[in-house]
Design a protein around this motif. Sequence first.
Motif, short mmCIF file in Angstrom:
data_model
loop_
_atom_site.label_atom_id
_atom_site.label_comp_id
_atom_site.label_asym_id
_atom_site.label_seq_id
_atom_site.Cartn_x
_atom_site.Cartn_y
_atom_site.Cartn_z
N GLU A 56 81.78 24.52 48.84
CA GLU A 56 81.99 25.91 49.31
C GLU A 56 82.34 25.91 50.79
O GLU A 56 83.19 26.67 51.24
CB GLU A 56 80.70 26.72 49.12
CG GLU A 56 80.59 27.41 47.80
CD GLU A 56 79.43 28.39 47.79
OE1 GLU A 56 79.50 29.42 48.46
OE2 GLU A 56 78.42 28.08 47.14
N TYR A 57 81.66 25.06 51.56
CA TYR A 57 81.93 24.97 53.00
C TYR A 57 83.39 24.60 53.24
O TYR A 57 84.07 25.17 54.09
CB TYR A 57 81.00 23.95 53.67
CG TYR A 57 81.18 23.89 55.18
CD1 TYR A 57 80.36 24.63 56.03
CD2 TYR A 57 82.20 23.12 55.76
CE1 TYR A 57 80.53 24.61 57.41
CE2 TYR A 57 82.38 23.10 57.15
CZ TYR A 57 81.54 23.84 57.96
OH TYR A 57 81.72 23.83 59.32
N LYS A 66 80.05 29.89 56.92
CA LYS A 66 79.79 28.47 57.23
C LYS A 66 78.36 28.31 57.75
O LYS A 66 77.65 27.38 57.36
CB LYS A 66 80.76 27.99 58.32
CG LYS A 66 82.16 27.67 57.80
CD LYS A 66 83.02 27.11 58.91
CE LYS A 66 84.43 26.79 58.41
NZ LYS A 66 85.29 26.22 59.43
N LYS A 67 77.97 29.22 58.61
CA LYS A 67 76.63 29.15 59.20
C LYS A 67 75.55 29.25 58.12
O LYS A 67 74.59 28.49 58.10
CB LYS A 67 76.48 30.29 60.21
CG LYS A 67 75.42 30.06 61.24
CD LYS A 67 75.44 31.14 62.29
CE LYS A 67 74.25 30.98 63.21
NZ LYS A 67 74.20 32.03 64.22
N LEU A 69 75.91 28.60 54.91
CA LEU A 69 75.97 27.42 54.05
C LEU A 69 75.30 26.22 54.70
O LEU A 69 74.55 25.48 54.06
CB LEU A 69 77.43 27.09 53.70
CG LEU A 69 78.11 28.02 52.69
CD1 LEU A 69 79.62 27.79 52.68
CD2 LEU A 69 77.55 27.81 51.29
N VAL A 70 75.57 26.02 56.00
CA VAL A 70 74.99 24.86 56.70
C VAL A 70 73.47 24.98 56.74
O VAL A 70 72.75 24.00 56.53
CB VAL A 70 75.57 24.71 58.12
CG1 VAL A 70 74.80 23.68 58.93
CG2 VAL A 70 77.03 24.31 58.02
N SER A 71 72.99 26.19 56.97
CA SER A 71 71.55 26.39 57.01
C SER A 71 70.93 26.02 55.65
O SER A 71 69.90 25.34 55.58
CB SER A 71 71.28 27.86 57.36
OG SER A 71 69.95 28.17 57.14
N LYS A 72 71.59 26.46 54.58
CA LYS A 72 71.07 26.18 53.23
C LYS A 72 71.16 24.67 52.93
O LYS A 72 70.21 24.09 52.40
CB LYS A 72 71.88 26.99 52.20
CG LYS A 72 71.29 27.02 50.84
CD LYS A 72 71.39 28.40 50.20
CE LYS A 72 70.44 28.53 49.02
NZ LYS A 72 70.99 28.07 47.75
N ILE A 73 72.28 24.06 53.30
CA ILE A 73 72.45 22.61 53.06
C ILE A 73 71.34 21.84 53.77
O ILE A 73 70.70 20.97 53.19
CB ILE A 73 73.84 22.14 53.57
CG1 ILE A 73 74.95 22.64 52.64
CG2 ILE A 73 73.90 20.61 53.69
CD1 ILE A 73 76.37 22.48 53.20
N ILE A 122 73.23 25.42 64.93
CA ILE A 122 74.33 25.44 65.89
C ILE A 122 75.48 26.29 65.34
O ILE A 122 75.77 26.25 64.14
CB ILE A 122 74.79 23.99 66.20
CG1 ILE A 122 73.65 23.29 66.98
CG2 ILE A 122 76.10 23.95 66.99
CD1 ILE A 122 73.82 21.82 67.14
N GLU A 123 76.09 27.06 66.21
CA GLU A 123 77.20 27.93 65.81
C GLU A 123 78.40 27.06 65.37
O GLU A 123 78.82 26.17 66.11
CB GLU A 123 77.60 28.78 67.02
CG GLU A 123 78.31 30.06 66.71
CD GLU A 123 77.46 31.08 65.94
OE1 GLU A 123 78.08 31.83 65.17
OE2 GLU A 123 76.23 31.11 66.11
N PRO A 124 78.94 27.29 64.15
CA PRO A 124 80.12 26.52 63.75
C PRO A 124 81.29 26.87 64.69
O PRO A 124 81.79 27.98 64.68
CB PRO A 124 80.40 27.02 62.32
CG PRO A 124 79.13 27.66 61.87
CD PRO A 124 78.50 28.22 63.11
#
Length: 201
Positions: A56-57, A66-67, A69-73, A122-124
Motif C-alpha cells: 500500500e505504501y 504514508k505516515k 501506514l509507516v506507523s502501523k508497519i 518522522i514526517e515522510p
Amino acid sequence: MATSNRANAAKKTPQTNTSANSRAQAKHSNKTGSKPKDAIAILRADHSLVSGLFAEYEKTRSVSKKKTLVSKICTELSVHAQVEEEIFYPAVKAALRDKELVPEATVEHATLKDLISQVEGIEPDGEMFDAKIKVMAEYVKHHVKEEQNEMFPKAKSTKLDMVDLGERILARKDELKPEMGLPKENPKVSGSMKEGAALTT
Ligand SMILES: [Fe+2]
Ligand SMILES: [Fe+2]
C-alpha cells in the motif's frame, strides 16, 4: 510516543504477567466456534499483513497516508518481533537444539529495529524516506522468507505444541498491542486495560 509505549511494553516480561496470560489464554480457548490457530498460522498472517501494508505504501502518493501506514508497519513489526523473541524463538531453539537459525533471526530483528527507529514518528519527506521504507520492505521480505522456508518447516517437524504456542502468542499480543496503540488481536476479549478497552469499542 509510540517509542515510549514500546519501551514500556518491552520492560514487561511475559514471566511477570503469568496471571494475565492465563486469563487471556482461558478466554481464547473459550471462544465458541473458532478453530484454535497454531503459532505458525499466526506468524504467517502477521507476515502477510505487513507485506500488504508495504505494498500500500508503494502505491500511495499521499503523505498523510504514508505516515499512517509507516506507523502501523512499525508497530505491527515491533509486536511481531517481540512475541517471536519472547515465545516462539526460545521454544524453537530448544526443540531444535538450534545454534544458527534463531541467533541469525534475532540479529536480523536488531537490524529491523534500527530501521524502524529511523522512520518511526518522522514526517515522510521525500525520496530518502521512501528509500528507507523500500530497504525496510526488502529486509523484511528476506527475513520472512528465511522464517517461512527454513525455520517454520523445521519447527513443524518437532514435537512442539503449536496450538499452545499460538495461544501464548495471541495472549501476549493482546497485552502488547493496546500498549503500543493498536487494537487487540481478539476484540472479544475484554481486558482491564482502559486504553485497550477504548480501542476495541
Ligand atoms: Fe522474525
Ligand atoms: Fe516473523
